[in-house]
Design an enzyme around this catalytic site. Sequence first.
Site, mmCIF file in Angstrom:
data_model
loop_
_atom_site.group_PDB
_atom_site.id
_atom_site.type_symbol
_atom_site.label_atom_id
_atom_site.label_comp_id
_atom_site.label_asym_id
_atom_site.label_seq_id
_atom_site.Cartn_x
_atom_site.Cartn_y
_atom_site.Cartn_z
ATOM 1 N N ALA A 1 -61.147 -42.174 124.351
ATOM 2 C CA ALA A 1 -61.542 -42.760 125.637
ATOM 3 C C ALA A 1 -62.983 -43.248 125.585
ATOM 4 O O ALA A 1 -63.748 -43.054 126.514
ATOM 5 C CB ALA A 1 -61.365 -41.730 126.745
ATOM 6 N N ILE B 1 -63.480 -48.744 123.703
ATOM 7 C CA ILE B 1 -62.183 -49.409 123.828
ATOM 8 C C ILE B 1 -61.320 -48.685 124.837
ATOM 9 O O ILE B 1 -60.659 -49.309 125.686
ATOM 10 C CB ILE B 1 -61.446 -49.464 122.471
ATOM 11 N N GLY B 2 -61.320 -47.369 124.779
ATOM 12 C CA GLY B 2 -60.478 -46.568 125.646
ATOM 13 C C GLY B 2 -60.651 -46.871 127.122
ATOM 14 O O GLY B 2 -59.675 -47.011 127.861
ATOM 15 N N CYS C 1 -78.590 -37.386 92.176
ATOM 16 C CA CYS C 1 -79.894 -37.677 91.555
ATOM 17 C C CYS C 1 -80.606 -38.853 92.208
ATOM 18 O O CYS C 1 -81.833 -38.897 92.257
ATOM 19 C CB CYS C 1 -79.758 -37.885 90.050
ATOM 20 N N ALA D 1 -59.526 -39.377 112.170
ATOM 21 C CA ALA D 1 -58.582 -39.242 113.272
ATOM 22 C C ALA D 1 -57.518 -40.334 113.202
ATOM 23 O O ALA D 1 -56.343 -40.095 113.488
ATOM 24 C CB ALA D 1 -59.316 -39.318 114.608
#
Lengths: 620, 253
Positions: free
Chosen positions: A20, A23-24, A140, A88
């Site tokens: 959410a 975009i949500g 390194c 996810a």
Amino acid sequence: MASQEQLSAIKRAKVLMVGAGGIGCELLKTLALSGFQDIHIVARDAVLRFRPNISITPYHANVKESRFNVDFFKEFDVVLNGLDNLDARRHVNRLCLAADIPLVESGTTGFLGQVTVHLKGKTECYECQPKPAPKTYPVCTITSTPSKFVHCIVWAKDLLFAKLFGDKNQENDLNVRSSDTANSSEHSEDVFECRKDEDIERYGRRIYDHVFGHNIEVALSNEETWKNRNKPRPIYSKDVLPEEQTKENGNEEKGCAADDVSAMVSLSLKNPQDIWSLVENSRVFLEALRLFFLKREKDIGNLTFDKDDQLAVEFVTAAANIRASSFGIPLHSLFEAKGIAGNIVHAVATTNAIIAGLIVIEAIKVLQKDNNNYRMTYCLEHPSRKLLLMPVEPYEPNRSCYVCSETPLSLEVNTQRCKLRDFVEKIIKAKLGMNFPLIMQGASILYEVGEDLEEDMVVIYAANLEKALSELPSPVASGSVLTVEDLQQEFSCSINIKHREEFDEEKEPDGMLLSGWVEAPVDKDNNKPIGNDESTSNALPSMETLEGEKDDEIQETSEVVEAFSGKKRKLSEVSEVTAPDPSGPSSINQNKPEKLDIDDEDDELIISDDWESFTKKKKL
Amino acid sequence: MDGEELTEQETALYDRQIRVWGADAQRRLSKSHILVCGMKGTVAEFCKNIVLAGVGSVTLVDDRIVTDESLSANFLILPHENHYNGKTLAEVCCDSLKEFNHMVHVAVETGDISTFGVEFFEKFDAVIISCCSLGKKKLINQKCRKLSKRVAFYTVECRGSCGEMFVDLLDYKYSKKKLEETIECQIEYPSFEEAISVPWRALPRRVSKLYFAMRVIEQFEDVEGRNPGETTIADLPGVLKLRKELCETNVQY
């Protein structure tokens, strides 16, 4: 306007949104306006204040929790992802495959965006196309031979910050040198501890001198390292900031709450976009360190870097800059450093809104099982042939995708040296994205995680982790086949083991080589899938993902170039040319996708005079 | 927004978008004033986006009273039933927009702006018109063009799942990057009236048929004295008849 069929399909649909964020939020608004009535959202962060006559069922949780299993996913007609991390996304991808539920994926980064549709067996799954792994740097390079600013950030964040303010018990490579084992590790252990009656200012300068002065001198003593490289110069606090009286400034009164403590405020450095001088960086370094000890004492020992922690960002910026100065690498502003250290994905509302709209359009097609019209849609940064949106037909599943086509993988590893733990962390979790793995050889379970395991099994598995592969109860050797499963993702794959003695420390820092696993080249391009920021795992000693210097043009190429390479077969071979229809939906793209040329000169439109100063492309 | 620099609050709030378009663009946004007329669908989206972006101010114009119908496709109007008694679209949208970003000044202007003097438009940097008649659009565009200051003019019209947007940036200078070089360019934008007066046969072949469809409906509403957007399926015969006439006129040599 939607047809009657569309409207009823929409009304009946039970939709799952995952995520959410940027975009949500837009997606939820668009779904609600489009007439969806039963929306479920799994999101870590809260949202929600909306139209009462729609059912919105929130789950304030991480989608990786076990309750969001295959049965949970099976309840929905379509799943819509609005996530910001690769891990996810892969997880949801596997669950959707297992549940055989269509998935609409999406991502945005600044002005770039994309929406893709995934149906088991019909189209590629989310993992069929290589998703570039988060960028890691050889140890390194970070500890001894940085050449880019991002290396300095990693050093400052994962080594210095971690050593001073993080878990003391954590292994730390801060004093790793390419040679010179003369100094006993016991001696160096004490260096970072503040001594009993030590003045904070003294302590700060001591640390400064140790990491920027002493350690550099020690590194310089190894001639071999610097044969073909520019030598760093040691920096000592007395040279940069001649002994000053302790600052008693009124600014200390500002922001007394521990959260508001800031070295910038204390030193009256107003603009986060300024690039500080070595002197200013040194001041910030010492002041930030002082403030941590004075005002945030209780946090010390359990801190991990958080991009929203102002003092931490200041400290890391200053430390990275001083190191950069030492190695002749250009310095950066706090604003830039924060973006790199915090893996910040730049974003604007408009792109999210466009993508959300496209997600709903694809979702409606999915609900109507409109198989021929699914599209992967790319929202470009600059119009190509006057078009901003580029729809492409989805491709057939990749036959060698180990996720949806069950192809076995191969692993080259030194079975006598490699511990099971490394295998689990670096391969199973980091590369294969399994969160709750079960590892078997034949009928013998080598390792598993779960809530209801018996005590003695837990002990056995813990012991197994510390054993070399060849020493496991069911020994693993060349020719062994391991089956790895994640029960929650209902995903399983097999790995053929092949023993190899030596591994190149630089090219194969993990000491293992996995093949058959589709991975994009991880090199200077730093091609991220659009909208992914956080690294997938915190496996040591490979350093965490970082944004690095982003080159705008590169961002566009990865997925889009794949689409136009013409190497894969499209879902339908039928030509896409259709006559524009004014009464239908606004036609976006009439021509066959293959013909579109991304590098359309005519359309490189840049708006302001000052754009140049902002984009500052850094050449490698 | 005092002084030249962005405030600490702004830098924090707009962090993600500053990383897209730079601090300088953000500063300029915060000093800009937008006039929006016709609160419907696309315009509501636009207002949300521009308010979230952190523009200096947005002034809304729409004296139509809120009805049930207004709720469809305008998420700025919450279905709080009796809340609205007699409130105008602009007033309700104003309240909602304020919540999106407290740092943006959102206000309402009443009246028919096409009758307002040229000085009214001088207050703004950009004017967005929607749901307006053909005549009004031309008039407002002309007023904007009369000013010595550049006032960008946009119209947007959405019909079903089709839409059209017109842009007039007057005398516009910009930079174009080609490889390592930056070239200074300039475009003279035509006015709305000039643009739609181009004879159809003079237009390039690849112009979308949607352009012509919009012109037909525009004319239809103008001739029939309809409110913008009120053409319905019942009008189809009349619309098709007009289409035929227009095609014949425009295509004649």
